[in-house]
Structures are given as C-alpha cells and as structure tokens.
Design an enzyme around this catalytic site. Structure first.
Site, PDB file in Angstrom:
ATOM      1  N   PHE A 206       0.834  -1.202   0.000  1.00  0.00           N
ATOM      2  CA  PHE A 206       0.000   0.000   0.000  1.00  0.00           C
ATOM      3  C   PHE A 206       0.866   1.249   0.000  1.00  0.00           C
ATOM      4  O   PHE A 206       1.862   1.327   0.731  1.00  0.00           O
ATOM      5  CB  PHE A 206      -0.876   0.067   1.259  1.00  0.00           C
ATOM      6  CG  PHE A 206      -1.827  -1.075   1.455  1.00  0.00           C
ATOM      7  CD1 PHE A 206      -3.135  -1.001   0.993  1.00  0.00           C
ATOM      8  CD2 PHE A 206      -1.431  -2.219   2.145  1.00  0.00           C
ATOM      9  CE1 PHE A 206      -4.034  -2.040   1.203  1.00  0.00           C
ATOM     10  CE2 PHE A 206      -2.321  -3.264   2.362  1.00  0.00           C
ATOM     11  CZ  PHE A 206      -3.617  -3.168   1.888  1.00  0.00           C
ATOM     12  N   ASP A 207       0.464   2.247  -0.771  1.00  0.00           N
ATOM     13  CA  ASP A 207       0.940   3.600  -0.547  1.00  0.00           C
ATOM     14  C   ASP A 207       0.263   4.129   0.714  1.00  0.00           C
ATOM     15  O   ASP A 207      -0.727   3.556   1.185  1.00  0.00           O
ATOM     16  CB  ASP A 207       0.602   4.459  -1.771  1.00  0.00           C
ATOM     17  CG  ASP A 207       1.066   5.901  -1.618  1.00  0.00           C
ATOM     18  OD1 ASP A 207       2.083   6.140  -0.933  1.00  0.00           O
ATOM     19  OD2 ASP A 207       0.409   6.796  -2.183  1.00  0.00           O
ATOM     20  N   GLY A 208       0.773   5.240   1.253  1.00  0.00           N
ATOM     21  CA  GLY A 208       0.194   5.799   2.469  1.00  0.00           C
ATOM     22  C   GLY A 208      -0.858   6.859   2.195  1.00  0.00           C
ATOM     23  O   GLY A 208      -2.067   6.609   2.279  1.00  0.00           O
TER      24      GLY A 208
END
Length: 370
Positions: A206-208
């Site tokens: 996941f990106d943040g």
C-alpha cells in the site's frame, strides 16, 4: 478366465485370493486418492469479500477488441462459439490464487470458521457469457461460487449487497463510483513484463497518503511545497491522520493475520503487508506509523523512500498487488513487472496526467465488462 485343472480347490482359492485386491490395498488407494470436496461458501457477513471483474481476472483483450470493432452481437456470438475454450489469466489471477492459498491455511486452523476470503465475479457481461466464465474458472481450478452478471447495467449497486471489502476492475469510472459509495476499490493494470510472485504467501503493498490515509498532508504539499509539508507533519506528529479509501481492507487483512498470530505463527503467516511511501522516515514517517498504531493496525514492513522511485523496491518485494493514488508510481511499478492498481482518490487526481498504461484490455467509455 483362469482355470485350474485337476480339482485342486486349495490352489484355486489361493490363486483367486492373490488376484483379489486386499482390504489393505483399498485402504492404501484411499490414502493415495483422498476424496476432493470443495469448501462451502461462507456467509458474506462474516468473510472478507473481494469482487473482481472478468477483465481483470482473465485476459479478455481479444474479446474486447471484437466488441469495440464489431459490436455487441458479434462479441456475444464469439463468446458463445468459444465457450469451451478457457480464458487465460489476467492481472488479478495471481492475487486470487494467493487468496485461495490463504483460505486453505485458515481452514487448517479452524475448518468451521467463516472468517476467510470470498471471491465474487462482478461483471456487466450478459448472462450468455457466463458459461465461458464458469468453464474458465473450473479449468483453472478456482473457487469462485458467487457471480453477478448484470447484462450491461452497472454492477456497482450490488457491491454493498455482497458486503464487498475490495473491488478490482479495469474500468476507472466504475472504480470511482465504488469509492464514492465508500467501498475500497482500484483500477488494475497489467504489468509490462511478467515476474514470478510467491504462491504460498499473499503479499499486498500500500501507498500511504490518499490510499491508507486521507490526502490531508498531500494537499499541504501540493499547495505549499515540501518545506511546509515537513513543518505541518512535525507540528501534527501526534495527531492521527484520517482514514483513506483502503484503510478498511488493511483492517480486514489484519483480522485474518491475527488468527495466525494468536497461535504463535506470526513468522509463518501466509499474509504479508507493506507500506511503500514517498514520505521520509525522519521528517514525516512518525505520523504515518503513529496513525496505524492509533487504529490498532500494523504492517509487516514499512519502506520510506523519501521521494525515490518505488518500482525497484517493489521488484524486490514481489507483491501480488500494489495500491497507489498517483499514476506516476503505478507506471513505474508496472514497468518493473509489479501488478499495480490505481486508487483515484484525493488531490493528486486533479493533476494526474493521461496514462500511457493500459488496463487489462483497453480503457474506453463503453465496455463489455468492468
């Protein structure tokens, strides 16, 4: 027929007994070939439901081309004529196969538990195409029992009825509809090259910002620049960020992971999660990690890249899927062979350039499937 002359019945009985399969042989055969039994479908209220479109589960590029060039009737005729020919895997296929491996491990822990993944094929294909989809699923030995074929209508309204935790599609407009309904969703892209991914461990990256978290910090960066962003993050280091569109899916993965953790199997857990963010660890990483902790969530690995390209790191991770809100990172990951999914959420969408990537077939206004 074997015939023993001379009336020696003892020899006859011995020969017949030797020819007759013994009870031990039958037992051995049963051990070699255990009866195969498909698991029962769980109650949608208890499981983690992943809805996938047929164009991301399978490669339907030829079929889509026929639809675009010759129209709906030619498309339906082609599908009917080829319904015994299995479709080949699409970008979501390895992800779904890994999900099924996790389910097998979960059922080893607790055969009666319904806290497992459930996969729903969500498509606006006509029901006549269903036979080919069923044949393809059976050919590839997938366990997909729930279908939703809407015959040209949008399937988005059905997602909540299926208690969907994640929706994966090749149609960006349908993904945006799902996000507007509060459902975690992403547009999947086929990687530019094929790389091997683990078969026994599901890896999700996941990106943040604007993926797990909301886009508050990204808005500061876009409006005021990097220095103001660092200042903002330092001042609010102890204040958790609001949730982003995929926070709920990470939460669902965490619930399944804990079933292994409580049994002392953390290192053997078949689910592994990653935070892969352009944030810097020292200047803005604190807030990200504290936000996850405040939610009672965790990731197995956190990679703070300080603006460096994500593709090379993802190539080392080999995730089954990587979620990001910026097409720049999706493109870079795809070039390195990572199956990437775009989350069209937040301020970055206002400045996202037209992508040179294609989805599992083509992106266009009207599609045969989403």
């Amino acid at each position: 027929m074997l015939w023993v002359s001379g009336g020696d019945t003892s020899i006859s009985r011995r020969i017949m007994n030797e020819l007759k399969p013994s009870r031990v042989d039958h037992v051995a055969d049963r051990k070699k070939k255990p009866p195969t039994r498909k698991p029962r479908s769980p109650d949608p209220k208890n499981c983690v439901t992943i809805a996938v479109s047929s164009r991301v589960l399978f490669d339907m590029s030829v079929e889509q081309s026929i639809y675009e060039q010759q129209g709906m009737e030619a498309y339906l005729t082609y599908q009917t004529q080829h319904e015994t020919q299995p479709l080949q895997p699409g970008p979501a296929f390895p992800f779904i196969k890994a999900v099924e491996e996790v389910n097998a491990r979960l059922r080893e822990l607790d055969p009666d538990s319904e806290e497992v993944f459930d996969v729903v094929l969500m498509t606006n294909n006509h029901a006549n195409v269903g036979l080919r989809l069923i044949n393809s699923i059976n050919h590839h030995n997938l366990f997909v029992e729930r279908f939703c074929m809407t015959g040209g209508n949008s399937p988005i309204g059905y997602l909540k009825a299926y208690h969907t935790n994640l929706y994966l599609s090749a149609d960006a407009s349908k993904v945006r509809e799902a996000l507007d309904e509060g459902i975690a969703a992403a547009t999947m892209f086929s990687p530019e090259k094929v790389v091997e991914v683990p078969e026994k461990q599901l890896r999700v990256a996941f990106d943040g910002d604007a993926v797990l978290f909301d886009d508050e910090s990204e808005r500061i960066y876009k409006a005021h620049g990097l220095d103001k962003f660092f200042e903002h993050e330092k001042e609010l280091a102890d204040k958790p960020l609001d949730h982003g569109p995929l926070k709920g899916f990470l939460e669902a993965l965490g619930r399944l992971q804990k079933k292994f953790y409580v049994r002392g199997q953390r290192l053997e857990c078949p689910i592994r999660t990653y935070l892969v963010t352009a944030r810097s660890a020292a200047s803005s990483g604190t807030r990200a990690l504290r936000t996850l902790r405040s939610w009672g969530l965790e990731v197995d690995e956190a990679l703070f890249l300080a603006g460096a390209p994500k593709g090379p790191l993802l190539d080392k991770i080999r995730p089954h899927i990587f979620f990001d809100d910026q097409m720049f990172h999706v493109q870079g990951a795809s070039r390195m062979g990572t199956v990437s999914a775009h989350v069209p959420y937040g301020v970055a969408q206002a400045t996202t350039p037209t992508s040179s990537l294609t989805t599992s077939t083509h992106t266009h206004t009207t599609t045969t499937d989403n």
